[in-house]
Design an enzyme around this catalytic site. Structure first.
Site, PDB file in Angstrom:
ATOM      1  N   HIS A 133      -7.071  -4.694  -1.064  1.00 37.41           N
ATOM      2  CA  HIS A 133      -6.380  -5.960  -1.311  1.00 37.41           C
ATOM      3  C   HIS A 133      -6.988  -6.680  -2.519  1.00 37.41           C
ATOM      4  O   HIS A 133      -6.687  -7.843  -2.761  1.00 37.41           O
ATOM      5  CB  HIS A 133      -6.464  -6.880  -0.094  1.00 37.41           C
ATOM      6  CG  HIS A 133      -6.005  -6.245   1.177  1.00 37.41           C
ATOM      7  ND1 HIS A 133      -6.877  -5.661   2.078  1.00 37.41           N
ATOM      8  CD2 HIS A 133      -4.763  -6.080   1.689  1.00 37.41           C
ATOM      9  CE1 HIS A 133      -6.186  -5.173   3.090  1.00 37.41           C
ATOM     10  NE2 HIS A 133      -4.907  -5.412   2.884  1.00 37.41           N
ATOM     11  N   LYS A 154      -6.271  -0.070  10.855  1.00 39.56           N
ATOM     12  CA  LYS A 154      -7.270  -0.241   9.800  1.00 39.56           C
ATOM     13  C   LYS A 154      -8.104  -1.480  10.117  1.00 39.56           C
ATOM     14  O   LYS A 154      -7.583  -2.489  10.591  1.00 39.56           O
ATOM     15  CB  LYS A 154      -6.600  -0.404   8.425  1.00 39.56           C
ATOM     16  CG  LYS A 154      -5.739   0.778   8.029  1.00 39.56           C
ATOM     17  CD  LYS A 154      -5.295   0.707   6.579  1.00 39.56           C
ATOM     18  CE  LYS A 154      -4.592  -0.579   6.194  1.00 39.56           C
ATOM     19  NZ  LYS A 154      -3.366  -0.836   6.985  1.00 39.56           N
ATOM     20  N   HIS A 205       0.824  -1.218   0.000  1.00 37.67           N
ATOM     21  CA  HIS A 205       0.000   0.000   0.000  1.00 37.67           C
ATOM     22  C   HIS A 205       0.855   1.263   0.000  1.00 37.67           C
ATOM     23  O   HIS A 205       0.358   2.346   0.293  1.00 37.67           O
ATOM     24  CB  HIS A 205      -0.923   0.008   1.214  1.00 37.67           C
ATOM     25  CG  HIS A 205      -1.768  -1.213   1.352  1.00 37.67           C
ATOM     26  ND1 HIS A 205      -2.599  -1.650   0.346  1.00 37.67           N
ATOM     27  CD2 HIS A 205      -1.869  -2.108   2.367  1.00 37.67           C
ATOM     28  CE1 HIS A 205      -3.205  -2.766   0.747  1.00 37.67           C
ATOM     29  NE2 HIS A 205      -2.774  -3.065   1.961  1.00 37.67           N
TER      30      HIS A 205
END
Length: 355
Positions: free
Chosen positions: A217, A103, A55
């Site tokens: 993802h 997260k 990320h």
């Protein structure tokens, strides 16, 4: 598959070694993996986040003045382990406690909670703040409840400055809750990313299809739908973002006095005419800046038509999904305190101003 990597097993370690060479002012640990600042001379709350690699620049690229004290990268799309979080926290804790910014993915939540318990056992004050800003789905392959996505970047900036300004651990925890309940994001994918270990794209879209509500993802979104043009896609994304239907959930909070997890009821806050917002238009890795500006043009038009005022913006690749061709939009309903903290100096590898 052609990627600028060596052995698949060395992707994260090679990346961290390069990051260390490029940023000699930061500490990069290879056993266990973490990136941190030097321990501050003046005590402050230590702000730490992390998650699976892939990320970038989130999270390691946001370690530095005005943002994170530490970041824990897992393997690609794999949660970091409790020992990473534990060792990183001990490296940067300076006497005012530790705030984990997490997260909402099952592995991340579980491992950060374990690390919080271990640190509490060693006498440290600790809190864990959840980020669950993705309005696309309430449950997914990786989560119970909404996913945590690009809104994390905005939270890291505002909370990072709060810690620099001397906020207490409880004050930071309360601010984190307010930021989460005021933040909403959604993303779309035009083409899947390729995880190095898999060697092939995670899914296949026809030339005229998009995955609407994609996860970072590659998790499925709301629906697979025909692609028409940028304005049409942005309009549909904004319809979701401007929907004020309350989202209520139970969130676990660590009680340092009792040494146990307590549940709190959190509810999202509405957007109403006259509100000031921060907007992030984010590339998921494979979308060029020129297309992001096309998206932002339409976002700004819709926001203004709805009586909102864009006070600050970010446009670029801040929370990616490897090489995914796609875009996400984040809106934070920012009060005066948040805007003031946002404007303070920041100096990290991936975000800097005022320094």
């Amino acid at each position: 598959m052609k990627k600028m990597i060596n052995r698949v097993d060395d992707v994260v370690s090679d990346q961290l070694k390069g990051f260390a060479k490029a940023n000699p002012d930061l500490i990069v640990s290879l056993d266990p993996f973490y990136i941190s600042r030097q321990k501050p001379a003046n005590p402050k709350v230590a702000l730490i986040s992390g998650g699976g690699s892939g990320h970038e620049p989130m999270h390691g690229g946001f370690v530095g003045l005005g943002m994170l004290d530490g970041a824990c990268p897992g393997e690609v799309f794999t949660s970091p382990t409790p020992d990473q979080m534990y060792e990183c926290a001990k490296q940067v804790e300076s006497g005012k406690g530790i705030l984990f910014l997490v997260k909402n993915y099952t592995g991340d939540v579980m491992n950060f909670e374990t690390a919080a318990e271990l640190l509490h056992g060693d006498g440290f004050k600790v809190q864990a703040a959840l980020i669950d800003d993705d309005v696309a789905v309430k449950d997914s392959l990786y989560t119970a409840g909404r996913r945590g996505v690009a809104g994390t970047v905005l939270a890291e900036k505002i909370l990072g400055t709060a810690t620099e300004q001397g906020y207490s651990l409880d004050e930071c925890s309360k601010l984190a809750k307010r930021i989460t309940n005021h933040t909403r994001s959604i993303g779309i994918s035009l083409a899947a990313c390729t995880v190095p270990a898999a060697g092939i794209p995670g899914f296949t879209l026809a030339d005229n299809e998009v995955e609407f509500g994609i996860g970072i993802h590659g998790e499925p979104g709301i629906k697979r739908m025909p692609f028409t043009d940028s304005d049409s896609m942005v309009t549909q994304m904004m319809e979701r973002l401007l929907d004020n239907t309350p989202y209520e959930r139970d969130v676990r909070r660590w009680d340092n006095d009792k040494g146990e997890w307590l549940e709190e009821k959190w509810t999202t806050s509405p957007l109403i005419q006259g509100d000031n917002v921060i907007v992030l238009v984010n590339s998921l890795g494979g979308t060029p800046l020129s297309e992001l500006y096309c998206v932002y043009r339409k976002v700004a038009e819709i926001v203004e038509k709805n009586g909102l005022s864009i006070e600050r913006n970010l446009i670029g690749a801040y929370c990616t999904s490897l090489d995914m061709q796609g875009v996400s939009i984040t809106i934070l309903n920012a009060d005066d305190e948040m805007l003031s903290l946002w404007d303070k100096p920041v100096h990290t590898p991936a975000l800097r101003w005022g320094c």
